[in-house]
Enzyme design. Structure first.
Site, PDB file in Angstrom:
ATOM      1  N   CYS A   4       0.843  -1.201   0.000  1.00  0.00           N
ATOM      2  CA  CYS A   4       0.000   0.000   0.000  1.00  0.00           C
ATOM      3  C   CYS A   4       0.876   1.249   0.000  1.00  0.00           C
ATOM      4  O   CYS A   4       1.747   1.419   0.860  1.00  0.00           O
ATOM      5  CB  CYS A   4      -0.909  -0.013   1.233  1.00  0.00           C
ATOM      6  SG  CYS A   4      -1.763   1.551   1.497  1.00  0.00           S
ATOM      7  N   CYS A   7       0.674   3.257   3.261  1.00  0.00           N
ATOM      8  CA  CYS A   7       1.364   2.550   4.346  1.00  0.00           C
ATOM      9  C   CYS A   7       2.874   2.711   4.193  1.00  0.00           C
ATOM     10  O   CYS A   7       3.592   2.862   5.192  1.00  0.00           O
ATOM     11  CB  CYS A   7       0.979   1.075   4.371  1.00  0.00           C
ATOM     12  SG  CYS A   7      -0.641   0.743   5.110  1.00  0.00           S
ATOM     13  N   ASP A  30      -0.039  16.826  -1.001  1.00  0.00           N
ATOM     14  CA  ASP A  30      -0.323  16.004  -2.183  1.00  0.00           C
ATOM     15  C   ASP A  30       0.752  16.264  -3.239  1.00  0.00           C
ATOM     16  O   ASP A  30       1.146  17.405  -3.479  1.00  0.00           O
ATOM     17  CB  ASP A  30      -1.715  16.333  -2.741  1.00  0.00           C
ATOM     18  CG  ASP A  30      -2.207  15.260  -3.696  1.00  0.00           C
ATOM     19  OD1 ASP A  30      -3.167  14.553  -3.347  1.00  0.00           O
ATOM     20  OD2 ASP A  30      -1.608  15.116  -4.796  1.00  0.00           O
ATOM     21  N   GLY A  92     -13.730   7.901  -7.779  1.00  0.00           N
ATOM     22  CA  GLY A  92     -12.456   8.514  -8.148  1.00  0.00           C
ATOM     23  C   GLY A  92     -11.292   8.133  -7.249  1.00  0.00           C
ATOM     24  O   GLY A  92     -10.242   8.783  -7.266  1.00  0.00           O
ATOM     25  N   HIS A  99      -8.221   8.095   2.647  1.00  0.00           N
ATOM     26  CA  HIS A  99      -7.549   9.383   2.788  1.00  0.00           C
ATOM     27  C   HIS A  99      -8.545  10.503   2.531  1.00  0.00           C
ATOM     28  O   HIS A  99      -9.539  10.326   1.826  1.00  0.00           O
ATOM     29  CB  HIS A  99      -6.352   9.497   1.844  1.00  0.00           C
ATOM     30  CG  HIS A  99      -6.687   9.195   0.415  1.00  0.00           C
ATOM     31  ND1 HIS A  99      -6.798   7.909  -0.055  1.00  0.00           N
ATOM     32  CD2 HIS A  99      -6.968  10.008  -0.629  1.00  0.00           C
ATOM     33  CE1 HIS A  99      -7.111   7.941  -1.332  1.00  0.00           C
ATOM     34  NE2 HIS A  99      -7.234   9.199  -1.714  1.00  0.00           N
ATOM     35  N   HIS A 101      -8.764  14.501   1.318  1.00  0.00           N
ATOM     36  CA  HIS A 101      -8.104  15.650   0.692  1.00  0.00           C
ATOM     37  C   HIS A 101      -8.577  16.904   1.427  1.00  0.00           C
ATOM     38  O   HIS A 101      -9.783  17.143   1.554  1.00  0.00           O
ATOM     39  CB  HIS A 101      -8.523  15.782  -0.781  1.00  0.00           C
ATOM     40  CG  HIS A 101      -8.198  14.593  -1.631  1.00  0.00           C
ATOM     41  ND1 HIS A 101      -7.144  14.576  -2.521  1.00  0.00           N
ATOM     42  CD2 HIS A 101      -8.805  13.382  -1.750  1.00  0.00           C
ATOM     43  CE1 HIS A 101      -7.112  13.408  -3.144  1.00  0.00           C
ATOM     44  NE2 HIS A 101      -8.111  12.660  -2.700  1.00  0.00           N
TER      45      HIS A 101
HETATM   46  P1  AMP Z   1      -7.528   9.651  -4.741  1.00  0.00           P
HETATM   47  O1  AMP Z   1      -7.598   9.867  -6.230  1.00  0.00           O
HETATM   48  O2  AMP Z   1      -8.668  10.237  -3.989  1.00  0.00           O
HETATM   49  O3  AMP Z   1      -7.281   8.201  -4.400  1.00  0.00           O
HETATM   50  O4  AMP Z   1      -6.272  10.481  -4.243  1.00  0.00           O
HETATM   51  C1  AMP Z   1      -4.969   9.991  -4.230  1.00  0.00           C
HETATM   52  C2  AMP Z   1      -4.093  11.193  -4.103  1.00  0.00           C
HETATM   53  O5  AMP Z   1      -2.809  10.780  -3.708  1.00  0.00           O
HETATM   54  C3  AMP Z   1      -3.923  12.000  -5.405  1.00  0.00           C
HETATM   55  O6  AMP Z   1      -4.343  13.341  -5.203  1.00  0.00           O
HETATM   56  C4  AMP Z   1      -2.417  11.894  -5.685  1.00  0.00           C
HETATM   57  O7  AMP Z   1      -1.890  13.083  -6.249  1.00  0.00           O
HETATM   58  C5  AMP Z   1      -1.865  11.628  -4.302  1.00  0.00           C
HETATM   59  N1  AMP Z   1      -0.588  10.937  -4.288  1.00  0.00           N
HETATM   60  C6  AMP Z   1      -0.245   9.819  -4.969  1.00  0.00           C
HETATM   61  N2  AMP Z   1       1.004   9.455  -4.678  1.00  0.00           N
HETATM   62  C7  AMP Z   1       1.476  10.356  -3.775  1.00  0.00           C
HETATM   63  C8  AMP Z   1       2.714  10.537  -3.086  1.00  0.00           C
HETATM   64  N3  AMP Z   1       3.751   9.685  -3.258  1.00  0.00           N
HETATM   65  N4  AMP Z   1       2.850  11.592  -2.256  1.00  0.00           N
HETATM   66  C9  AMP Z   1       1.824  12.460  -2.082  1.00  0.00           C
HETATM   67  N5  AMP Z   1       0.625  12.329  -2.685  1.00  0.00           N
HETATM   68  C10 AMP Z   1       0.455  11.304  -3.530  1.00  0.00           C
HETATM   69 ZN    ZN Z   2      -2.334   1.329   3.720  1.00  0.00          ZN
END
Ligand code: AMP
Ligand code: ZN
Length: 113
Positions: A4, A7, A30, A92, A99, A101
């Site tokens: 993950c 994680c 993000d 989405g 998580h 946002h």
């Molecule tokens: P979701 O589309 O709601 O699952 O959001 C996942 C979010 O994680 C997106 O806004 C990505 O830009 C963000 N994301 C993915 N990988 C990373 C990372 N390594 N560090 C910070 N944010 C990330």
């Molecule tokens: Zn996890």
């Protein structure tokens, strides 16, 4: 969960820009922001999505929202902000660790696209 992404961020195996941390919650910038302020807030246990919230783990979700209130004060988001949770494919969700946002510092449209 060994595979993950979030994680791995919690374990420090993938780097992140920390914004807030306590016993239950971790928050970081993000990597691909959609607003001038875009922080991801996660529980420090693996919960796959909103579908997996239950009576045993919901304290972590309460703590996420306590953290949001603290971050909003610390970061000066007095003009307002939005908390978004994407759940599942049509919701989405792209990362399978629940998580939230935290978006701010621009006019956010409603309804969302
Ligand atoms: P979701 O589309 O709601 O699952 O959001 C996942 C979010 O994680 C997106 O806004 C990505 O830009 C963000 N994301 C993915 N990988 C990373 C990372 N390594 N560090 C910070 N944010 C990330
Ligand atoms: Zn996890």
């Amino acid at each position: 969960m060994s595979d993950c992404l979030f994680c791995k961020i919690l374990k420090g195996e993938i780097s992140s820009a920390k914004v807030y941390e306590d016993e239950y919650v971790y928050a970081f910038n993000d990597i691909s922001p959609v607003a001038p302020f875009h922080v991801i807030v996660i529980p420090k246990i693996h919960i796959g999505s909103t579908d997996e919230i239950n009576g045993e783990n919901s304290v972590y979700i309460a703590k996420v929202f306590e953290a949001v209130a603290k971050i909003a004060k610390t970061e000066g988001l007095e003009k307002g902000y939005r908390v978004v949770n994407n759940c599942g494919e049509e919701g989405g969700q792209t990362v399978g660790h629940i998580h939230f946002h935290l978006l701010a510092r621009r006019n956010l449209q409603w309804p969302p696209g």
